[in-house]
Design an enzyme around this catalytic site. Structure first.
Site, mmCIF file in Angstrom:
data_model
loop_
_atom_site.group_PDB
_atom_site.id
_atom_site.type_symbol
_atom_site.label_atom_id
_atom_site.label_comp_id
_atom_site.label_asym_id
_atom_site.label_seq_id
_atom_site.Cartn_x
_atom_site.Cartn_y
_atom_site.Cartn_z
ATOM 1 N N TYR A 277 37.430 36.758 46.572
ATOM 2 C CA TYR A 277 38.724 36.984 46.594
ATOM 3 C C TYR A 277 39.312 37.008 45.088
ATOM 4 O O TYR A 277 38.799 36.212 44.401
ATOM 5 C CB TYR A 277 39.682 36.023 47.408
ATOM 6 C CG TYR A 277 41.138 36.279 47.156
ATOM 7 C CD1 TYR A 277 41.748 36.962 48.155
ATOM 8 C CD2 TYR A 277 41.762 35.572 46.399
ATOM 9 C CE1 TYR A 277 43.150 37.238 48.135
ATOM 10 C CE2 TYR A 277 43.151 35.856 46.110
ATOM 11 C CZ TYR A 277 43.847 36.697 46.852
ATOM 12 O OH TYR A 277 45.247 36.978 46.791
ATOM 13 N N GLU B 24 45.862 42.970 44.599
ATOM 14 C CA GLU B 24 44.922 41.798 45.521
ATOM 15 C C GLU B 24 43.812 42.731 45.949
ATOM 16 O O GLU B 24 43.831 43.631 46.448
ATOM 17 C CB GLU B 24 45.353 41.337 46.550
ATOM 18 C CG GLU B 24 45.015 40.387 47.464
ATOM 19 C CD GLU B 24 46.060 39.838 48.431
ATOM 20 O OE1 GLU B 24 45.803 38.540 48.674
ATOM 21 O OE2 GLU B 24 46.464 40.693 49.308
#
Length: 364
Positions: free
Chosen positions: A153, A241
């Site tokens: 991530y 993101e």
């Protein structure tokens, strides 16, 4: 077409509020603001990334089954992933009113892509985040399917507390980062960036190490991180993101899925990007409200909420529900509201026949 509170307001606002609280618990400097920003489809976000040198899967966009077939043939990929393009999440588990199950499909046969596209384009896809009747799919993305050997991530957020951007990463990707922040906070890494000096090579390399990239992949990941930061600045983003930010068995670092939020105050210098805003999935009243900078979400009750401040509006909806009522809408006038906006807000609410009474806490 209005969806229940849990389906619309809950998905659009509570998720952001909860996300903010959980993230702050792990790294207090990071703050996420529950506000509706510019909405881009997945293919639009990936094109922006590709245009700025970020590695994404090869893909084409099609608005007909025949175009989807041609796109699949042009890809010449070992495996193809076909994705319905709507703004709501949960596409993979969604259901079309054509009978097709799933808005994301894998196949090795271009002809299957055509058959699937025929059951997608022009039909409504219902997911846990769409209205009850679903959303009409107008385009599909035909992309090269890549195997992922490891998922991480990575995100860049604009952080008020440090007056600049913050990188956030975790070697545990492909899942909700909020869950990681709660169950394994030690796997969350944060690095502040001096907005005047920009991202340093050693910062990008350290983040790549923290994400678990090794050998040649470490430098490759660092290069991708720097390109993502340059994208973040150039397009006036408040958040970029990437989840998952992964590696393939062939030794390639790829941004497999991304979410980009934009600073709406920068619309005057990002006209091309803001022109891509897809409002076709909104209720007509939501688009009308947006013309006057009002944040409106239609619900299924009969008590209208007329509030300034998203937090107060959420609390008002809760109070109504706790006392046996049902809110008809979430309407946030926002800070610095002008007389003309209040007038337009009243017009919107009084035009809705299902709204039989008003709840107006602390408007001024």
């Amino acid at each position: 077409m209005a969806a229940p509170l849990a389906g619309r307001a809950g998905a659009a606002l509570r998720d952001l509020a909860l996300r903010s609280a959980r993230l702050r618990g792990s790294f207090p400097a990071v703050q996420l603001t529950p506000r509706r920003w510019l909405n881009l489809q997945e293919y639009q976000s990936k094109k922006l990334m590709a245009d700025h040198g970020v590695t994404v899967q090869r893909f084409f966009v099609a608005d007909s089954a025949n175009d989807a077939l041609e796109a699949a043939q042009r890809l010449k990929a070992k495996e193809i992933v076909l994705k319905a393009q709507i703004l709501a999440g949960g596409r993979g588990k969604g259901i079309f009113n054509s009978g097709l199950k799933g808005g994301v499909h894998l196949t090795k046969d271009p002809k299957i892509v055509e058959q699937l596209a025929k059951q997608m384009i022009g039909y409504n896809l219902s997911t846990k985040q769409t209205p009850k009747d679903g959303v009409t799919v107008k385009k599909v993305m035909v992309a090269e399917a890549l195997n992922i050997s490891r998922e991480t991530y990575f995100a860049i957020l604009m952080d008020r507390a440090c007056n600049g951007p913050v990188m956030v990463g975790s070697p545990q990707g492909g899942v909700d980062i909020e869950e990681v922040a709660v169950t394994s906070p030690e796997l969350i890494f944060k690095e502040e960036i001096d907005i005047f000096e920009g991202i340093k090579d050693h910062q990008a390399l350290q983040m790549a190490k923290n994400l678990g990239f090794k050998g040649p992949l470490q430098q490759q990941a660092a290069d991708q991180i720097k390109k993502l930061y340059n994208l973040f600045l150039k397009i006036d983003a408040t958040q970029v993101e990437v989840n998952p930010f992964g590696e393939t068995p062939e030794g390639q670092v790829v941004c497999f899925d991304a979410k980009i939020n934009f600073d709406d105050n920068a619309e005057f210098r990002q006209k091309e990007i803001f022109a891509m805003d897809d409002k076709s999935e909104n209720e007509p009243i939501e688009n009308e409200a947006a013309k006057y900078d009002l944040k409106y979400i239609g619900l299924d009750g009969n008590i209208a909420c007329f509030v300034n401040g998203a937090g107060l509006a959420m609390a008002t909806c809760d109070i109504i529900s706790l006392n046996g009522g049902k809110p008809a809408n979430f309407l946030d006038l926002g800070g610095g509201v002008k007389e003309a906006q209040v007038y337009q807000a009243f017009k919107l609410l009084t035009a809705d026949p299902k709204e039989q009474m008003f709840m107006k806490p602390s408007v001024f």
